[in-house]
Design an enzyme around this catalytic site. Structure first.
Site, PDB file in Angstrom:
ATOM      1  CG  HIS A 100      61.454  93.632  26.645  1.00 34.21           C
ATOM      2  ND1 HIS A 100      60.238  93.386  26.074  1.00 34.21           N
ATOM      3  CD2 HIS A 100      61.373  93.158  27.910  1.00 34.21           C
ATOM      4  CE1 HIS A 100      59.441  92.794  26.951  1.00 34.21           C
ATOM      5  NE2 HIS A 100      60.114  92.645  28.080  1.00 34.21           N
ATOM      6  CG  HIS A 102      64.245  91.568  31.325  1.00 36.29           C
ATOM      7  ND1 HIS A 102      63.541  92.413  32.150  1.00 36.29           N
ATOM      8  CD2 HIS A 102      63.325  90.991  30.514  1.00 36.29           C
ATOM      9  CE1 HIS A 102      62.244  92.346  31.860  1.00 36.29           C
ATOM     10  NE2 HIS A 102      62.082  91.486  30.865  1.00 36.29           N
TER      11      HIS A 102
HETATM   12  P1  5GP Z   1      58.341  91.568  30.336  1.00 37.08           P
HETATM   13  O1  5GP Z   1      57.531  90.944  31.431  1.00 37.08           O
HETATM   14  O2  5GP Z   1      57.467  91.973  29.172  1.00 37.08           O
HETATM   15  O3  5GP Z   1      59.521  90.735  29.930  1.00 37.08           O
HETATM   16  O4  5GP Z   1      58.975  92.874  30.952  1.00 37.08           O
HETATM   17  C1  5GP Z   1      58.502  94.157  30.729  1.00 37.08           C
HETATM   18  C2  5GP Z   1      59.339  95.088  31.586  1.00 37.08           C
HETATM   19  O5  5GP Z   1      59.084  96.412  31.157  1.00 37.08           O
HETATM   20  C3  5GP Z   1      58.986  95.020  33.071  1.00 37.08           C
HETATM   21  O6  5GP Z   1      60.157  94.685  33.802  1.00 37.08           O
HETATM   22  C4  5GP Z   1      58.485  96.418  33.397  1.00 37.08           C
HETATM   23  O7  5GP Z   1      58.894  96.878  34.649  1.00 37.08           O
HETATM   24  C5  5GP Z   1      59.051  97.266  32.274  1.00 37.08           C
HETATM   25  N1  5GP Z   1      58.237  98.392  31.882  1.00 37.08           N
HETATM   26  C6  5GP Z   1      56.894  98.362  31.610  1.00 37.08           C
HETATM   27  N2  5GP Z   1      56.475  99.592  31.256  1.00 37.08           N
HETATM   28  C7  5GP Z   1      57.572 100.411  31.306  1.00 37.08           C
HETATM   29  C8  5GP Z   1      57.769 101.808  31.040  1.00 37.08           C
HETATM   30  O8  5GP Z   1      56.857 102.552  30.686  1.00 37.08           O
HETATM   31  N3  5GP Z   1      59.029 102.274  31.194  1.00 37.08           N
HETATM   32  C9  5GP Z   1      60.081 101.483  31.563  1.00 37.08           C
HETATM   33  N4  5GP Z   1      61.286 102.062  31.683  1.00 37.08           N
HETATM   34  N5  5GP Z   1      59.933 100.168  31.819  1.00 37.08           N
HETATM   35  C10 5GP Z   1      58.679  99.641  31.692  1.00 37.08           C
END
Ligand code: 5GP
Ligand code: ZN
Length: 139
Positions: A100, A102
């Site tokens: 993903h 950001h």
């Molecule tokens: P990472 O740390 O893996 O780069 O970021 C994961 C992101 O996914 C985090 O910013 C977190 O807030 C978001 N996130 C985690 N679970 C969910 C969810 O169920 N729905 C949405 N919309 N965002 C999520």
């Protein structure tokens, strides 16, 4: 599709999300715990844990969405700028193992930092070491 992946569940419609863009291959939705208003995630619909796992076509589709969406996200929340980035792997802070990107809107004077702030202590590398690293990366 991975059974225990939260983003696959969003793609499947099993977990609700505030979707802001969708194509056959890519979906973008608001982050549930935003770092700024408008914080958006762009993901491939098919499950891939790391950026290196993405097929070239899908990688292009994800990046195309990032480029079209970033100005729209900024306009929507009247932001001055945005940081765009991916945490690739647990040691880099990736918590959801489904690729993903950001898109994080930024505002003048918001107290945040540039993407340079993500790494640890800066290494002091010699020219030889830099040459060696470049050679190891290049095919
Ligand atoms: P990472 O740390 O893996 O780069 O970021 C994961 C992101 O996914 C985090 O910013 C977190 O807030 C978001 N996130 C985690 N679970 C969910 C969810 O169920 N729905 C949405 N919309 N965002 C999520
Ligand atoms: Zn997944």
């Amino acid at each position: 599709m991975s059974d225990d992946c939260v983003f696959c569940s969003i793609v499947a419609g099993d977990i609700p999300a505030r979707t802001v863009h969708e194509t056959d291959d890519v979906i973008a939705f608001l982050d549930a715990n935003p770092l700024a208003p408008g914080h958006t995630l762009v993901i491939p619909k098919s499950h891939a844990p790391r950026v290196g796992d993405l097929e070239a076509d899908l990688a292009s589709a994800v990046f195309e969405t990032v480029t079209t969406l970033t100005p729209r996200v900024q306009d929507a929340v009247d932001a001055d700028a945005a940081n765009v980035g991916l945490n690739d792997g647990e040691a880099a802070g990736q918590e959801v193992p489904h690729v993903h990107a950001h898109v994080i809107p930024r505002f003048a004077g918001d107290g945040g930092a540039p993407i340079h702030a993500v790494a640890g202590e800066r290494p002091d590398l010699s020219d030889d070491e830099l040459d060696e690293i470049a050679a190891a990366i290049a095919p």
